[in-house]
Scaffold this active site. Structure first.
Site, mmCIF file in Angstrom:
data_model
loop_
_atom_site.group_PDB
_atom_site.id
_atom_site.type_symbol
_atom_site.label_atom_id
_atom_site.label_comp_id
_atom_site.label_asym_id
_atom_site.label_seq_id
_atom_site.Cartn_x
_atom_site.Cartn_y
_atom_site.Cartn_z
ATOM 1 N N GLY A 181 -0.256 -2.201 -0.728
ATOM 2 C CA GLY A 181 -0.612 -1.142 -1.690
ATOM 3 C C GLY A 181 0.478 -0.932 -2.738
ATOM 4 O O GLY A 181 1.667 -0.955 -2.416
ATOM 5 N N GLY A 182 0.073 -0.784 -3.982
ATOM 6 C CA GLY A 182 0.989 -0.387 -5.049
ATOM 7 C C GLY A 182 1.855 -1.482 -5.647
ATOM 8 O O GLY A 182 2.692 -1.213 -6.502
ATOM 9 N N VAL A 183 1.654 -2.740 -5.233
ATOM 10 C CA VAL A 183 2.546 -3.811 -5.725
ATOM 11 C C VAL A 183 2.160 -4.320 -7.121
ATOM 12 O O VAL A 183 2.944 -5.009 -7.772
ATOM 13 C CB VAL A 183 2.594 -5.015 -4.741
ATOM 14 C CG1 VAL A 183 3.245 -4.623 -3.431
ATOM 15 C CG2 VAL A 183 1.213 -5.605 -4.516
ATOM 16 N N GLY A 184 0.940 -4.008 -7.545
ATOM 17 C CA GLY A 184 0.505 -4.452 -8.879
ATOM 18 C C GLY A 184 -0.712 -5.371 -8.828
ATOM 19 O O GLY A 184 -0.940 -6.145 -9.768
ATOM 20 N N LYS A 185 -1.510 -5.265 -7.760
ATOM 21 C CA LYS A 185 -2.701 -6.132 -7.635
ATOM 22 C C LYS A 185 -3.658 -5.914 -8.798
ATOM 23 O O LYS A 185 -4.127 -6.869 -9.414
ATOM 24 C CB LYS A 185 -3.468 -5.831 -6.321
ATOM 25 C CG LYS A 185 -2.693 -6.056 -5.066
ATOM 26 C CD LYS A 185 -3.500 -5.709 -3.839
ATOM 27 C CE LYS A 185 -3.807 -4.245 -3.704
ATOM 28 N NZ LYS A 185 -2.629 -3.383 -3.521
ATOM 29 N N THR A 186 -3.943 -4.622 -9.088
ATOM 30 C CA THR A 186 -4.916 -4.329 -10.143
ATOM 31 C C THR A 186 -4.405 -4.813 -11.494
ATOM 32 O O THR A 186 -5.154 -5.434 -12.262
ATOM 33 C CB THR A 186 -5.200 -2.814 -10.197
ATOM 34 O OG1 THR A 186 -5.609 -2.401 -8.897
ATOM 35 C CG2 THR A 186 -6.276 -2.467 -11.200
ATOM 36 N N SER A 187 -3.107 -4.559 -11.775
ATOM 37 C CA SER A 187 -2.557 -4.985 -13.072
ATOM 38 C C SER A 187 -2.638 -6.502 -13.200
ATOM 39 O O SER A 187 -2.981 -7.023 -14.274
ATOM 40 C CB SER A 187 -1.103 -4.537 -13.212
ATOM 41 O OG SER A 187 -0.985 -3.170 -12.931
ATOM 42 N N ASP A 235 -11.754 -2.538 -3.817
ATOM 43 C CA ASP A 235 -10.921 -1.507 -3.177
ATOM 44 C C ASP A 235 -11.636 -0.164 -3.301
ATOM 45 O O ASP A 235 -11.906 0.286 -4.412
ATOM 46 C CB ASP A 235 -9.567 -1.466 -3.927
ATOM 47 C CG ASP A 235 -8.589 -0.489 -3.289
ATOM 48 O OD1 ASP A 235 -8.994 0.256 -2.386
ATOM 49 O OD2 ASP A 235 -7.427 -0.487 -3.717
ATOM 50 N N ASN A 263 6.344 -9.221 -8.276
ATOM 51 C CA ASN A 263 6.200 -8.324 -9.425
ATOM 52 C C ASN A 263 7.273 -7.231 -9.415
ATOM 53 O O ASN A 263 7.870 -6.958 -8.376
ATOM 54 C CB ASN A 263 4.792 -7.703 -9.360
ATOM 55 C CG ASN A 263 4.424 -6.936 -10.608
ATOM 56 O OD1 ASN A 263 4.944 -7.199 -11.699
ATOM 57 N ND2 ASN A 263 3.531 -5.965 -10.464
#
Ligand code: ATP
Length: 405
Positions: A90-96, A118, A342
């Site tokens: 979570g929060g590592v930048g998957k969406t970006s 998600d 990232n």
């Protein structure tokens, strides 16, 4: 220049190459900074820089052999459809990363769909556009078609429950048709399945996501799209999603066997009573669903069409989780070639102590990757932490140029 100073290159365990340089070498005259010399294999980090225009007497550094097929150029080749899954902690930048990849594909002329599986979506935030309706939405500001979809399991469950309560079976049939499961509607339509959703079984969110994926894979309505990018949920959820077709396949197999046993028991019973044995229908619809599941399962494992890209950050916890994720994907035979590291802090130019300490920690974590048997063989893509919010198409283009090289 590197070749003049090269003393030896040897292959060492973990698909790594050890490069030993044996002379002082002048600082490159182009814009390559002193701390980094680019070799054709990958970047070679020089340990220290003793004098402004030289690098140390002996540089011993390791470089991962890069799979030439793991470059962005290779991702855009060919009009045939390809699927990319982006996943990680979570929060590592998957969406970006997923959104920027989709934008880059569209910019290279590929009609593209980006789908978030998600349940806690952030695709809308990433594109700065409302994508919450559960349908494909065109992304504004691009020349080629790019559509985005946030699969909304809560909305799907609510629609299902309402339609089941309202109209008994008929609206359920419409709903299942919409989810690409119309073939099961006749069998299940009148069972008031909506009531089941008061206590939904585990994995239902993933089942809804899979049914949507099956619809996109199969429907001619979507056949024009040559790249499909998935922004997946954090690790556990995604592994359940990828293994679901197998689990469903096994369950359908059990249901089919059970049905066959019931059918042969009924036929024996009828012949004992002197009635003619009826020809039992083969449970065609279950068989068809099983075949569709198999197709999706095979698709996730086909290296010609699918790739799972792991996204991480340079921290011990995130890297350990990425290692476990890669081990699980390998077990599932899902193709993985690259790892995005990232949010790397660039070297501090202002002498900021916090930044220097943090970066040192990050560099240690990146070294862990190079020594991790699960991760060392992947193409490692390093992406800096940037000082702008990755939001909206222009920012995603900027991010795409950093990550997708
Ligand atoms: N390289 C980067 N530089 C600066 N900010 C970044 C970078 N990558 C991601 N971010 C920011 O970090 C935050 C989290 O990114 P993102 O939503 O892409 O992560 P995620 O892994 O999808 O999160 P979640 O697991 O919560 O869905 C966002 O605010 C995003 O803009």
């Amino acid at each position: 220049m590197l070749s003049r100073c090269l003393r030896s290159i040897s292959r060492i365990p973990g698909n790594l190459i050890l490069i030993t340089l044996s002379h002082y070498i002048p600082k490159p005259q182009n814009n390559i900074p002193c701390h980094r010399i680019t070799a054709s294999l990958t970047s070679v980090s020089v340990l220290t820089c003793k004098r402004p225009n030289t690098v140390p007497l002996q540089v011993r550094s390791v470089a991962t052999i890069v799979d030439p097929a793991a470059r962005f150029d290779e991702m855009v080749i060919g009009p045939q459809r390809k699927y990319y899954f982006l996943g990680g902690k979570g929060g590592v930048g998957k969406t970006s990363c997923a959104a920027s990849l989709a934008v880059k594909f569209a910019d290279h002329g590929h009609p593209t769909i980006v789908i978030s599986t998600d349940p806690a979506h952030s695709l809308s935030d990433s594109f700065a556009q409302d994508l919450a309706g559960g349908d494909l939405v065109p992304i504004e500001g691009l020349n080629s078609p790019l559509f985005a979809l946030e699969i909304n399991p809560e909305k799907a469950k609510e629609d299902f429950r309402t339609s089941s309560q309202k109209n008994g079976g008929s609206a359920v049939k419409d709903f299942m048709n919409n989810m690409g499961l119309g073939m099961l509607a006749d069998q299940f339509g009148d069972l008031k399945l909506g009531e089941l959703l008061d206590t939904p079984p585990p994995g239902l969110d993933e089942a809804i996501a899979i049914s949507k994926v099956m619809q996109i894979v199969e429907s001619s309505q979507y056949s024009m799209f040559s790249r499909i990018v998935f922004d997946t949920a954090p690790t556990g959820h995604t592994l359940r999603l990828l293994s679901l077709p197998d689990i469903l396949d096994a369950s359908i197999g059990k249901i089919m066997k059970f049905k066959q046993k019931l059918a042969s028991a009924a036929s024996t019973f009828k012949s004992v009573l002197g009635k003619a044995a009826e020809q039992q229908d083969v449970p065609d619809k279950l068989q068809q669903l099983r075949e569709r599941m198999t197709k999706v399962r095979d698709l996730f494992r086909d290296s010609n069409s699918t790739e799972f890209v792991i996204v991480t950050i340079p921290s011990v916890m995130a890297i350990n989780e990425s290692s476990r994720l890669h081990a699980s994907l390998r077990k599932e035979c899902v193709p993985v070639h690259r790892l995005i590291v990232n949010q790397i802090l660039p070297p501090s130019v202002s002498g900021c102590k916090f930044c220097t300490t943090k970066r040192k920690d990050q560099m240690r974590a990146i070294d862990m990757i190079r020594n991790d048997p699960e991760l060392a063989n992947l193409r490692i893509i390093e992406a800096d932490l940037v000082d702008l919010e990755i939001r909206g198409v222009p920012a995603l283009k900027f991010m795409g140029d950093i990550v997708w090289r």
